[in-house]
Design a protein around this motif. Structure first.
Motif, PDB file in Angstrom:
ATOM      1  N   TRP A 241       0.799  -1.219   0.000  1.00  0.00           N
ATOM      2  CA  TRP A 241       0.000   0.000   0.000  1.00  0.00           C
ATOM      3  C   TRP A 241       0.833   1.270   0.000  1.00  0.00           C
ATOM      4  O   TRP A 241       0.425   2.269  -0.602  1.00  0.00           O
ATOM      5  CB  TRP A 241      -0.969  -0.031   1.191  1.00  0.00           C
ATOM      6  CG  TRP A 241      -2.013  -1.086   1.025  1.00  0.00           C
ATOM      7  CD1 TRP A 241      -2.485  -1.589  -0.145  1.00  0.00           C
ATOM      8  CD2 TRP A 241      -2.710  -1.775   2.062  1.00  0.00           C
ATOM      9  NE1 TRP A 241      -3.449  -2.541   0.085  1.00  0.00           N
ATOM     10  CE2 TRP A 241      -3.606  -2.685   1.438  1.00  0.00           C
ATOM     11  CE3 TRP A 241      -2.678  -1.712   3.468  1.00  0.00           C
ATOM     12  CZ2 TRP A 241      -4.451  -3.510   2.154  1.00  0.00           C
ATOM     13  CZ3 TRP A 241      -3.532  -2.546   4.176  1.00  0.00           C
ATOM     14  CH2 TRP A 241      -4.408  -3.437   3.537  1.00  0.00           C
ATOM     15  N   ASP A 267      -9.608   4.097  -1.360  1.00  0.00           N
ATOM     16  CA  ASP A 267      -9.774   2.675  -1.020  1.00  0.00           C
ATOM     17  C   ASP A 267      -8.657   2.196  -0.089  1.00  0.00           C
ATOM     18  O   ASP A 267      -8.892   1.415   0.841  1.00  0.00           O
ATOM     19  CB  ASP A 267      -9.792   1.822  -2.288  1.00  0.00           C
ATOM     20  CG  ASP A 267     -11.121   1.906  -3.028  1.00  0.00           C
ATOM     21  OD1 ASP A 267     -12.108   2.357  -2.423  1.00  0.00           O
ATOM     22  OD2 ASP A 267     -11.166   1.501  -4.207  1.00  0.00           O
ATOM     23  N   TYR A 269      -6.867   4.150   1.980  1.00  0.00           N
ATOM     24  CA  TYR A 269      -7.096   4.754   3.288  1.00  0.00           C
ATOM     25  C   TYR A 269      -8.196   4.007   4.053  1.00  0.00           C
ATOM     26  O   TYR A 269      -8.113   3.843   5.275  1.00  0.00           O
ATOM     27  CB  TYR A 269      -7.479   6.226   3.133  1.00  0.00           C
ATOM     28  CG  TYR A 269      -6.338   7.120   2.666  1.00  0.00           C
ATOM     29  CD1 TYR A 269      -5.029   6.892   3.070  1.00  0.00           C
ATOM     30  CD2 TYR A 269      -6.592   8.213   1.829  1.00  0.00           C
ATOM     31  CE1 TYR A 269      -3.999   7.714   2.648  1.00  0.00           C
ATOM     32  CE2 TYR A 269      -5.557   9.041   1.411  1.00  0.00           C
ATOM     33  CZ  TYR A 269      -4.264   8.782   1.819  1.00  0.00           C
ATOM     34  OH  TYR A 269      -3.238   9.600   1.407  1.00  0.00           O
ATOM     35  N   ARG A 270      -9.196   3.532   3.324  1.00  0.00           N
ATOM     36  CA  ARG A 270     -10.264   2.765   3.973  1.00  0.00           C
ATOM     37  C   ARG A 270      -9.713   1.453   4.532  1.00  0.00           C
ATOM     38  O   ARG A 270     -10.015   1.068   5.667  1.00  0.00           O
ATOM     39  CB  ARG A 270     -11.386   2.485   2.972  1.00  0.00           C
ATOM     40  CG  ARG A 270     -12.518   1.613   3.517  1.00  0.00           C
ATOM     41  CD  ARG A 270     -13.626   1.440   2.489  1.00  0.00           C
ATOM     42  NE  ARG A 270     -13.122   0.955   1.212  1.00  0.00           N
ATOM     43  CZ  ARG A 270     -12.810  -0.323   0.972  1.00  0.00           C
ATOM     44  NH1 ARG A 270     -12.937  -1.236   1.931  1.00  0.00           N
ATOM     45  NH2 ARG A 270     -12.383  -0.681  -0.224  1.00  0.00           N
ATOM     46  N   LYS A 271      -8.875   0.773   3.734  1.00  0.00           N
ATOM     47  CA  LYS A 271      -8.273  -0.475   4.194  1.00  0.00           C
ATOM     48  C   LYS A 271      -7.374  -0.241   5.416  1.00  0.00           C
ATOM     49  O   LYS A 271      -7.260  -1.109   6.285  1.00  0.00           O
ATOM     50  CB  LYS A 271      -7.453  -1.117   3.065  1.00  0.00           C
ATOM     51  CG  LYS A 271      -8.280  -1.606   1.886  1.00  0.00           C
ATOM     52  CD  LYS A 271      -7.367  -1.971   0.698  1.00  0.00           C
ATOM     53  CE  LYS A 271      -8.155  -2.250  -0.540  1.00  0.00           C
ATOM     54  NZ  LYS A 271      -7.282  -2.468  -1.723  1.00  0.00           N
ATOM     55  N   GLN A 272      -6.741   0.913   5.422  1.00  0.00           N
ATOM     56  CA  GLN A 272      -5.868   1.262   6.544  1.00  0.00           C
ATOM     57  C   GLN A 272      -6.642   1.875   7.733  1.00  0.00           C
ATOM     58  O   GLN A 272      -6.036   2.244   8.728  1.00  0.00           O
ATOM     59  CB  GLN A 272      -4.788   2.246   6.070  1.00  0.00           C
ATOM     60  CG  GLN A 272      -3.815   1.642   5.054  1.00  0.00           C
ATOM     61  CD  GLN A 272      -2.813   2.678   4.550  1.00  0.00           C
ATOM     62  OE1 GLN A 272      -3.126   3.864   4.425  1.00  0.00           O
ATOM     63  NE2 GLN A 272      -1.593   2.233   4.229  1.00  0.00           N
ATOM     64  N   LYS A 273      -7.952   2.004   7.541  1.00  0.00           N
ATOM     65  CA  LYS A 273      -8.852   2.580   8.579  1.00  0.00           C
ATOM     66  C   LYS A 273      -8.479   4.023   8.909  1.00  0.00           C
ATOM     67  O   LYS A 273      -8.638   4.473  10.047  1.00  0.00           O
ATOM     68  CB  LYS A 273      -8.863   1.706   9.824  1.00  0.00           C
ATOM     69  CG  LYS A 273      -9.402   0.298   9.548  1.00  0.00           C
ATOM     70  CD  LYS A 273      -9.493  -0.547  10.800  1.00  0.00           C
ATOM     71  CE  LYS A 273     -10.037  -1.942  10.495  1.00  0.00           C
ATOM     72  NZ  LYS A 273     -10.155  -2.784  11.691  1.00  0.00           N
ATOM     73  N   LYS A 274      -8.002   4.719   7.890  1.00  0.00           N
ATOM     74  CA  LYS A 274      -7.710   6.153   8.054  1.00  0.00           C
ATOM     75  C   LYS A 274      -8.953   6.900   7.609  1.00  0.00           C
ATOM     76  O   LYS A 274      -9.043   7.433   6.495  1.00  0.00           O
ATOM     77  CB  LYS A 274      -6.480   6.546   7.246  1.00  0.00           C
ATOM     78  CG  LYS A 274      -5.199   5.884   7.736  1.00  0.00           C
ATOM     79  CD  LYS A 274      -3.988   6.309   6.920  1.00  0.00           C
ATOM     80  CE  LYS A 274      -2.706   5.679   7.438  1.00  0.00           C
ATOM     81  NZ  LYS A 274      -1.518   6.060   6.624  1.00  0.00           N
ATOM     82  N   TRP A 275      -9.954   6.927   8.454  1.00  0.00           N
ATOM     83  CA  TRP A 275     -11.280   7.382   8.069  1.00  0.00           C
ATOM     84  C   TRP A 275     -11.306   8.841   7.624  1.00  0.00           C
ATOM     85  O   TRP A 275     -12.015   9.200   6.679  1.00  0.00           O
ATOM     86  CB  TRP A 275     -12.260   7.178   9.224  1.00  0.00           C
ATOM     87  CG  TRP A 275     -12.212   5.794   9.825  1.00  0.00           C
ATOM     88  CD1 TRP A 275     -11.960   5.470  11.116  1.00  0.00           C
ATOM     89  CD2 TRP A 275     -12.436   4.548   9.144  1.00  0.00           C
ATOM     90  NE1 TRP A 275     -12.013   4.099  11.312  1.00  0.00           N
ATOM     91  CE2 TRP A 275     -12.299   3.511  10.102  1.00  0.00           C
ATOM     92  CE3 TRP A 275     -12.725   4.191   7.824  1.00  0.00           C
ATOM     93  CZ2 TRP A 275     -12.453   2.163   9.810  1.00  0.00           C
ATOM     94  CZ3 TRP A 275     -12.877   2.849   7.512  1.00  0.00           C
ATOM     95  CH2 TRP A 275     -12.729   1.862   8.477  1.00  0.00           C
ATOM     96  N   ASP A 276     -10.540   9.698   8.269  1.00  0.00           N
ATOM     97  CA  ASP A 276     -10.563  11.118   7.909  1.00  0.00           C
ATOM     98  C   ASP A 276     -10.019  11.352   6.493  1.00  0.00           C
ATOM     99  O   ASP A 276     -10.478  12.258   5.788  1.00  0.00           O
ATOM    100  CB  ASP A 276      -9.744  11.942   8.906  1.00  0.00           C
ATOM    101  CG  ASP A 276     -10.399  11.977  10.286  1.00  0.00           C
ATOM    102  OD1 ASP A 276     -11.612  11.688  10.350  1.00  0.00           O
ATOM    103  OD2 ASP A 276      -9.705  12.296  11.271  1.00  0.00           O
TER     104      ASP A 276
END
Length: 277
Positions: A241, A267, A269-276
């Motif tokens: 990533w 996508d 950032y979503r997988k990394q749970k970086k929501w912001d």
């Protein structure tokens, strides 16, 4: 030696009394400035040539090219139409008009223009242009027939093999690979062919081959947005990533309106749970 050419044309322009051929000096200066990357200066100089000789077809064609580079398609079309009015038997001018209309997704008008070119000259490149029109109209059988005709007329036409590869990739990836291989054999500096071959290897999950082709495409054209994005997809698919993010960021840096790269980056950032993010 374009700078020297500009100086030489300036001397001709400054002659007193003005020679009858001075419009050619303005035209030559505009050509040299264009080759120096001074597009706006070239446009202004060329206007002087056209004021002195309003029926100068070559100058109108050059003005069309300049406006196309400036991304002013309406003015580019106006200029090439003026060139056609002045010299209606030039197949090249109709082909330029077709190209401009293709850029504007005006496929019906583009087909009319390239048909006029083909009436005047039976050239491989004109079949290639018409195949692009048919692709835009989703008439793939007609597009394939035309690109085959282009290749028959010019077996060393690398762009035609690449175009046939695009058409074949919809149904037969192996045939598409053959076409991209041939395009690269003919022109080893075709970033587009390397990129498209990389796409097929990516779909086949042949990651190393895909990366090699995307790397080559980027080496040839460091501003190739899609190549960065699709190389990022290869890294993404392998869960590398950080490397993928570097490529998506680069694609966005080159073209801030390239939505695929934003989506792909989101996508990750979503997988990394970086929501912001």
């Amino acid at each position: 030696r374009y700078k020297e050419a500009v100086e030489a044309f300036d001397k001709a322009i400054k002659q007193e009394p003005k020679p009858a051929f001075v419009y050619l000096a303005y035209y030559g200066k505009a050509l040299a400035l264009g080759n120096l990357g001074k597009i706006e200066e070239a446009r202004i100089v060329l206007e002087q040539s056209l004021k002195l000789e309003p029926d100068f077809a070559a100058a109108w064609a050059l003005q069309s090219e300049i406006y196309q580079k400036l991304k002013q398609l309406d003015k580019a079309l106006f200029a090439i139409n003026k060139a056609i009015q002045s010299q209606s038997k030039s197949p090249n001018f109709y082909a330029i008009k077709c190209f401009l209309l293709l850029l504007d997704n005006k496929y019906v008008e583009a087909e009319v223009a390239i048909t006029e070119a083909m009436k005047l000259s039976n050239r491989a490149v004109f079949y290639f242009f018409r195949s692009a029109v048919y692709v835009g109209q989703k008439k793939l059988k007609l597009a394939l027939a035309d690109v085959n005709r282009a290749i028959a007329l010019n077996p060393q036409f690398a762009y035609a093999f690449t175009a046939r590869g695009i058409i074949n990739s919809n149904k037969n990836e192996n045939l598409a690979l053959d076409d991209y291989n041939k395009a690269i054999e003919i022109n080893s500096r075709s970033a587009f062919a390397y990129h498209n071959r990389g796409d097929i290897y990516r779909k086949k999950k042949k990651w190393d081959l895909a990366l090699a082709d995307y790397n080559k495409a980027i080496e040839i054209n460091p501003k190739y947005t899609e190549a960065y994005n699709n190389r990022g997809v290869v890294y993404d698919d392998q869960e590398e990533w950080d490397l993928a993010l570097v490529d998506y960021n680069k694609a966005i840096e080159i073209n801030p309106e390239y939505t695929k790269a934003y989506r792909n980056r989101g996508d990750i950032y979503r997988k990394q749970k970086k929501w912001d993010l």
